[in-house]
Design an enzyme around this catalytic site. Structure first.
Site, PDB file in Angstrom:
ATOM      1  N   CYS A  29       0.822  -1.212   0.000  1.00  0.00           N
ATOM      2  CA  CYS A  29       0.000   0.000   0.000  1.00  0.00           C
ATOM      3  C   CYS A  29       0.852   1.257   0.000  1.00  0.00           C
ATOM      4  O   CYS A  29       2.030   1.236   0.334  1.00  0.00           O
ATOM      5  CB  CYS A  29      -0.873   0.052   1.247  1.00  0.00           C
ATOM      6  SG  CYS A  29      -1.922  -1.378   1.418  1.00  0.00           S
ATOM      7  N   ASN A 130      -0.323   1.311   5.857  1.00  0.00           N
ATOM      8  CA  ASN A 130       0.600   0.553   5.009  1.00  0.00           C
ATOM      9  C   ASN A 130       1.372  -0.371   5.915  1.00  0.00           C
ATOM     10  O   ASN A 130       1.935   0.062   6.913  1.00  0.00           O
ATOM     11  CB  ASN A 130       1.546   1.503   4.268  1.00  0.00           C
ATOM     12  CG  ASN A 130       2.641   0.766   3.490  1.00  0.00           C
ATOM     13  OD1 ASN A 130       3.740   1.286   3.335  1.00  0.00           O
ATOM     14  ND2 ASN A 130       2.369  -0.424   3.008  1.00  0.00           N
TER      15      ASN A 130
END
Ligand code: AMP
Length: 498
Positions: A29, A130
């Site tokens: 991500c 993330n």
């Protein structure tokens, strides 16, 4: 909370395999946040566009204006789904956060797309993550037993529930309380009505940087390339274990975790980050060239040409060619209209993907002894195709040189790697790998060579300076979920769908 396209969500599918046997591991991500800028959502769209390489299956933005939160989430790429005036207009306000995501096959339903949002006791709260939490399933089991109802199958939702149930008084304290209870890797960007937060796990496994625009607007982003695109100044990396919060009063920083030696992900240098990004002020491009140089010091062969596997092998191949004094040529041309091979969800598409993506530049290769340089071998699919392609184009010898050590172990911290049984280097010797990919020789940079390239004297085996678990099998945090009992795994099997 206004959600533009909630109704478009894919119907959830029941998980048919044990998530612990999953071929791929969860998310790769990119995260972004902007505070105190009239163009917060435009900046976030641009920032996410710059971070698109970190995840291409879905993107989402939450903005805040005058006590209200607004959201737009979409499957697919940023440029295709956010680049219109109506979308920007639907995300008003001077603060916004956003996320690009790559998920496991079948897991791309809109309900898993971040930012996740919840109305909590202290007000609305949106969060982007993330990384990967290695005790998320274990925490989820306890939370569900206590009555928590999960809306998604994302490990990040655990954090929302931990914040919701924390007894600390302020949202920031609740957030820190939640972070103390999770294990694994995280770079979080979160937004409340009056505060933007950026936080990195105590080891700093995943990256996060802080930037500034004129008039005290602050930006968080996974990489500096997302600051460049909006003309923001790079201030510094958020430090491992640091929680930075920005309000109208300015910026504050706390380090609420016990002190530990940082272990940022070394694979960000090898492959994942964009070459034009900086980490702690150091250029990823320069590091990749250094890796090529170190590789050339360790492994030489009499060759006519150095040819990169584009794009990921290019900087290392330049470094290799410069150090070895061998001409560099673009012997393989990449079609840029095809996404990253590895990121396609199925094996069939992945195989097809390599053919779609690369073509031999025959005139450069015919009759030549070629050193091919790529950043890594994971399953070996790319190398098999590329070596064959270069031979078919008339190369006399093909030597495959790899700008990372053999990838022997999966990542549990947010880089997508297959399980060990699919990792070529976990199942074959280097000679067997060379035979498998059809190369005349195959060489990998040593782990110490890689550490030298990133600016260390070598790997400190007592306290390694990086997380290099994919090359060393040494995981720097407990892998609590992996060690969970079969009962717990059964629990996640029943509750986790993708
Ligand atoms: P493979 O074909 O499975 O050996 O994959 C190796 C190729 O995939 C390399 O050329 C890398 O550039 C790329 N790659 C390596 N790791 C990843 C990752 N985690 N996500 C996406 N691509 C990757």
């Amino acid at each position: 909370m206004t959600d533009q396209n909630f109704a478009d969500d894919n119907p959830p599918k029941l998980l048919t395999t044990n998530p612990f046997d999953d071929d791929k591991f969860h998310d790769e991500c990119g995260v972004f946040g902007a505070f105190n800028t009239p163009e917060a959502s435009t900046h976030t769209v641009l920032g996410l566009h710059a971070l698109q390489h970190r995840g291409q299956e879905a993107a989402g933005i939450v903005s805040h204006h005058d006590g209200q939160f607004y959201s737009h989430k979409s499957l697919g790429q940023v440029a295709d789904n956010f680049n219109t005036q109506p979308v920007i207009a639907s995300l008003p306000g001077s603060s916004a956060i956003g996320h690009v995501r790559y998920s496991t096959s079948g897991g791309a339903g809109l309900r898993n797309v971040q930012p996740l949002f919840a109305d909590l006791a202290g007000g609305g709260f949106a969060i982007c993550h993330n990384g990967n939490l290695t005790n998320a399933l274990t925490l989820k089991k306890h939370l569900v037993e206590k009555g928590a109802i999960f809306q998604s199958t994302s490990d990040s939702e655990v954090v929302i529930h931990l914040i919701a149930t924390s007894t600390y008084p302020t949202l920031l304290d609740k957030f820190i309380d939640a972070m103390r209870r999770v294990e694994g890797a995280f770079a979080f960007v979160a937004l409340s009505e009056d505060c933007l937060i950026g936080a990195r796990d105590p080891l700093g496994v995943r990256p996060l940087v802080l930037g500034r625009l004129p008039n005290d607007a602050y930006i968080f982003a996974s990489e500096t390339c997302a600051l460049d695109i909006i003309g923001a100044e790079y201030i510094r990396d958020v430090e491992p274990g640091e929680v930075v919060s920005v309000t109208n009063k300015g910026l504050t920083s706390v380090k609420p975790f016990p002190v530990s030696s940082p272990r940022p992900c070394i694979f960000e240098h090898v492959y994942f980050s964009r070459p034009d990004s900086l980490t702690n002020g150091t250029s990823i491009y320069k590091v990749r060239k250094n890796i090529g140089k170190e590789l050339a010091k360790e492994c030489t062969v009499k060759a006519d040409l150095v040819v990169p596997v584009p794009d990921s092998g290019v900087p290392a191949a330049i470094g290799y060619a410069q150090e070895a004094g061998i001409p560099f040529e673009l012997g393989i041309i990449r079609n840029h209209y095809v996404g990253r091979t590895f990121i396609e969800p199925s094996d069939t598409i992945r195989h097809l993907g390599v053919k779609l993506k690369h073509n031999a530049n025959r005139g450069e290769l015919d009759g030549k002894i070629v050193v091919l340089v790529d950043d890594s071998i994971v399953r070996g699919t790319t190398s098999v195709k590329i070596v064959d392609m270069v031979r078919q184009a008339g190369a006399k010898e093909v030597h495959m040189y790899i700008a990372s050590p053999p990838t022997t172990d999966p990542c549990y911290y947010g880089v997508d790697t297959p399980n060990k049984d699919k990792l070529l280097a976990a199942n074959k010797t280097i000679d067997e790998m060379a035979e498998h990919i059809g190369a005349d020789s195959l060489k990998f940079i040593s782990i110490d060579g890689l550490y030298r390239a990133v600016g260390e004297g070598g790997r400190n085996n007592d306290v390694p300076q990086y997380c290099d678990a994919c090359f060393s099998s040494e995981y720097p945090t407990p892998l609590t979920d992996n060690n969970a009992s079969d009962d717990d795994k059964q629990f996640s099997l029943l509750t986790d769908s993708r």
